[in-house]
Design a protein around this motif. Sequence first.
Motif, PDB file in Angstrom:
ATOM      1  N   GLY A 430      74.232   1.552  48.467  1.00  0.00           N
ATOM      2  CA  GLY A 430      75.665   1.745  48.909  1.00  0.00           C
ATOM      3  C   GLY A 430      75.800   2.511  50.034  1.00  0.00           C
ATOM      4  N   GLY A 431      75.161   3.560  50.267  1.00  0.00           N
ATOM      5  CA  GLY A 431      75.003   4.425  51.477  1.00  0.00           C
ATOM      6  C   GLY A 431      73.753   5.222  51.746  1.00  0.00           C
ATOM      7  N   VAL A 432      73.832   5.820  52.897  1.00  0.00           N
ATOM      8  CA  VAL A 432      72.591   6.514  53.479  1.00  0.00           C
ATOM      9  C   VAL A 432      71.788   7.344  52.293  1.00  0.00           C
ATOM     10  N   MET A 433      70.755   7.208  52.600  1.00  0.00           N
ATOM     11  CA  MET A 433      69.895   7.910  51.573  1.00  0.00           C
ATOM     12  C   MET A 433      68.785   8.983  52.245  1.00  0.00           C
ATOM     13  N   ILE A 434      68.173   8.450  53.422  1.00  0.00           N
ATOM     14  CA  ILE A 434      67.455   9.468  53.852  1.00  0.00           C
ATOM     15  C   ILE A 434      67.775   9.617  55.423  1.00  0.00           C
ATOM     16  N   SER A 435      67.994  10.798  55.966  1.00  0.00           N
ATOM     17  CA  SER A 435      68.750  10.726  57.220  1.00  0.00           C
ATOM     18  C   SER A 435      68.655  12.061  57.733  1.00  0.00           C
ATOM     19  N   PRO A 436      68.463  12.442  59.029  1.00  0.00           N
ATOM     20  CA  PRO A 436      68.734  13.965  59.593  1.00  0.00           C
ATOM     21  C   PRO A 436      70.126  14.038  59.123  1.00  0.00           C
ATOM     22  N   ILE A 455      69.449  13.324  46.405  1.00  0.00           N
ATOM     23  CA  ILE A 455      68.491  12.138  46.647  1.00  0.00           C
ATOM     24  C   ILE A 455      67.215  12.547  46.046  1.00  0.00           C
ATOM     25  N   GLU A 456      66.349  12.077  45.234  1.00  0.00           N
ATOM     26  CA  GLU A 456      65.055  12.225  44.902  1.00  0.00           C
ATOM     27  C   GLU A 456      64.156  11.452  45.350  1.00  0.00           C
ATOM     28  N   ALA A 457      63.733  11.393  46.667  1.00  0.00           N
ATOM     29  CA  ALA A 457      63.083  10.162  47.012  1.00  0.00           C
ATOM     30  C   ALA A 457      61.582  10.744  47.011  1.00  0.00           C
ATOM     31  N   ASP A 458      60.577   9.808  46.943  1.00  0.00           N
ATOM     32  CA  ASP A 458      59.241  10.112  47.075  1.00  0.00           C
ATOM     33  C   ASP A 458      58.529   8.898  47.435  1.00  0.00           C
ATOM     34  N   VAL A 459      57.341   9.193  47.644  1.00  0.00           N
ATOM     35  CA  VAL A 459      56.264   8.138  48.326  1.00  0.00           C
ATOM     36  C   VAL A 459      55.102   8.037  46.806  1.00  0.00           C
ATOM     37  N   LEU A 475      58.183   3.640  48.780  1.00  0.00           N
ATOM     38  CA  LEU A 475      59.193   4.642  48.960  1.00  0.00           C
ATOM     39  C   LEU A 475      60.077   4.233  47.637  1.00  0.00           C
ATOM     40  N   VAL A 476      60.353   5.334  46.864  1.00  0.00           N
ATOM     41  CA  VAL A 476      61.074   5.179  45.536  1.00  0.00           C
ATOM     42  C   VAL A 476      62.292   6.313  45.458  1.00  0.00           C
ATOM     43  N   ILE A 477      63.275   6.247  44.588  1.00  0.00           N
ATOM     44  CA  ILE A 477      64.072   7.203  44.126  1.00  0.00           C
ATOM     45  C   ILE A 477      64.104   7.534  42.798  1.00  0.00           C
TER      46      ILE A 477
END
Length: 658
Positions: A430-436, A455-459, A475-477
């Motif tokens: 829906g929208g940006v998840m990872i970004s500066p 946003i709980e992102a992980d590898v 890459l997961v959320i």
Amino acid sequence: MSKDSSNTIESILQEQRVFPPSNDLASQSRIGSLSVYKRMVEEASNDPERFWGDFARSELQWIKPFDSVLDWSNPPFARWFDGGKINISSNCLDRHLHGSRAEKLALIWEGEPGDTKSFTYKQLHKEVCRTANALKALGISKGDLVALYMPMVPEAAIAMLACARIGAPHSVVFGGFSSEALRDRLIDGEAKAVITADGSFRKDKTVLLKPAVDAALADGACPSVESVLVVRRVNESVQMNSGRDFWWHELVDSQDEECQPEPMESEDRLFVLYTSGSTGKPKGVVHTTAGYNLWSHLTFQWIFDIRDEDVYWCTADVGWITGHSYIVYGPLSNGATTVMYEGAPRPSNPGAFWELIQKHKVSIFYTAPTAIRAFMKSGRSIPDQYDMSSLRLLGTVGEPINPEAWMWYRDVIGGNRCPVVDTWWQTETGGVMISPLPGATPTKPGSATFPLPGIEADVVDSQGKSVESDEGGYLVIKKPWPGMMRTIHGNEKRFRESYWEYIQPSDGSFIYFAGDGARRDLDNYFWVMGRVDDVINVSGHRLGTMEIESALVSHPSVSEAAVVGRPDELKGESIVAFITLETGRVANDQLVDDLSEHVSKEIGRIARPEEIRFSDALPKTRSGKIMRRILRSLASGEEVRGDTSTLEDRSVLDKLRT
Ligand code: PRX
């Protein structure tokens, strides 16, 4: 679905450069330091419901307040802001009508031939109300799906907002898709109406659209479609089917300029947008009202740190999610001025983008790496002819950006003063998840840096276990977020299986995985490596290999087809097709052209293979599965490495090499 993350780019691993935000920028930004960012991350992690609930209350206008923030009792089906009533068109328009913002420019539009239109918030509100009333006059009501097959004209944004105003979910189909692809989407979504245009101006040519709608609807193929609303753009004569087809200027312009926004439940559908996966036909990603409104609004505000005086331009097409979230909903919900452009840089005007930045004093520019690489190739002498001193921030989206292109963008377009935000996300998110965050995050060329707060992102590995720094993985959320897709239209099973069951952690939790590989470096920066499934990304356009294969196999000469992506300096990836022919058919240049044309007809020009190779057989395992890994190596001229012992007939390999 084969999963081998082979997209490692050596140069990315070597990247050492770091660009901290300037003090000046940091001091003016909402999120002005890494410690503020970290505090937000912590708040979101300690009490997510409070974090999201507070933003939902303070940033959006509700018709009725919500009772609960998140219901995750039936994962992976999330419910956000239950009990609330809201309308996104009213959040994008009506709430800006009090005070000076009513006269502020909401939308500046430039046509390719140089004609231009602009709308203040007040004017846009009127246009949207008129259009909403026109849709009602066509018998469209809450819950009816309306398809848009539009060029980049203001009516596209107006129609989206008008649908949202009356509670009719929209389904925008990219105007570059063929009539067959349009038909599939109309049938799957059971669209009740189509909004289109006679045509569009593209690269100095007139491209007709209405005939494609006629073809999609021919022979009663889409019985749910009752009416077609047609914008006159190119003034070409097109066939109008009496009783079914209506001109926009005849129907819309005469409508009342007031239309009360429909009070929508938070979880009512806002839109369906089709995107490619690794199996089957494109899937209709469903987004709902309140969560998407909050996510497009907040992310736009955070990543562009929007200010009232900004002029913001995103070069995407409204047919893709970027156009939805970052041309229409995110900017307008924030009361920003958004620019929309019908054209593209072309031989007759290679500086078209820079000319527009100069003309409208654009301060924030958001585009795709593929465009940047094309500009890089034609050299800095073209952008150097324009005054782009109005720019203060640059963004990229859609595919991994190589550090060289990132540096060129920052240097040549951004005059070394504008931060670059590389934004990772997907139709589904829906929208940006990872970004500066421009005022907070030191950037590294080629890295999307850190997940946004909340946003709980992980590898992770295939069991959902976090991998070590610098190791590749999925890459997961790990937690739901307000803008997440809710389901696939008409296919909950596929929704579950494609996104939430591929990786199954031992603790039984649900984590979201949608096909990208990534790694995290020692400083915890995310480096997105690209798709690890059978989806290819050509110039930022997402295409399923299986869709292209089905198109090829539907040609009478083709017996079997396998399609793979090949790394491409400009487009990111290009399409290579391996084909075996039906007995008696002969491979020649004419057939190559025919197949290419056939794919164009079935899907659209964007899906045409760059190269078609014919062979007697395709490399398969003993169980009959095509070994794409081998084809990928062959397509890119690499040595075939790794285990080939499962290959059924090794002689196939030698034949394919020659
Ligand atoms: O592979 C990722 C790539 O684009 C895919 C999503 O495509 P789509 O749904 O069409 O949305 C495009 C616009 C958001 C992702 O799975 N992608 C998108 N942004 C980036 C990216 N890959 C690397 N870096 C990015 N910034």
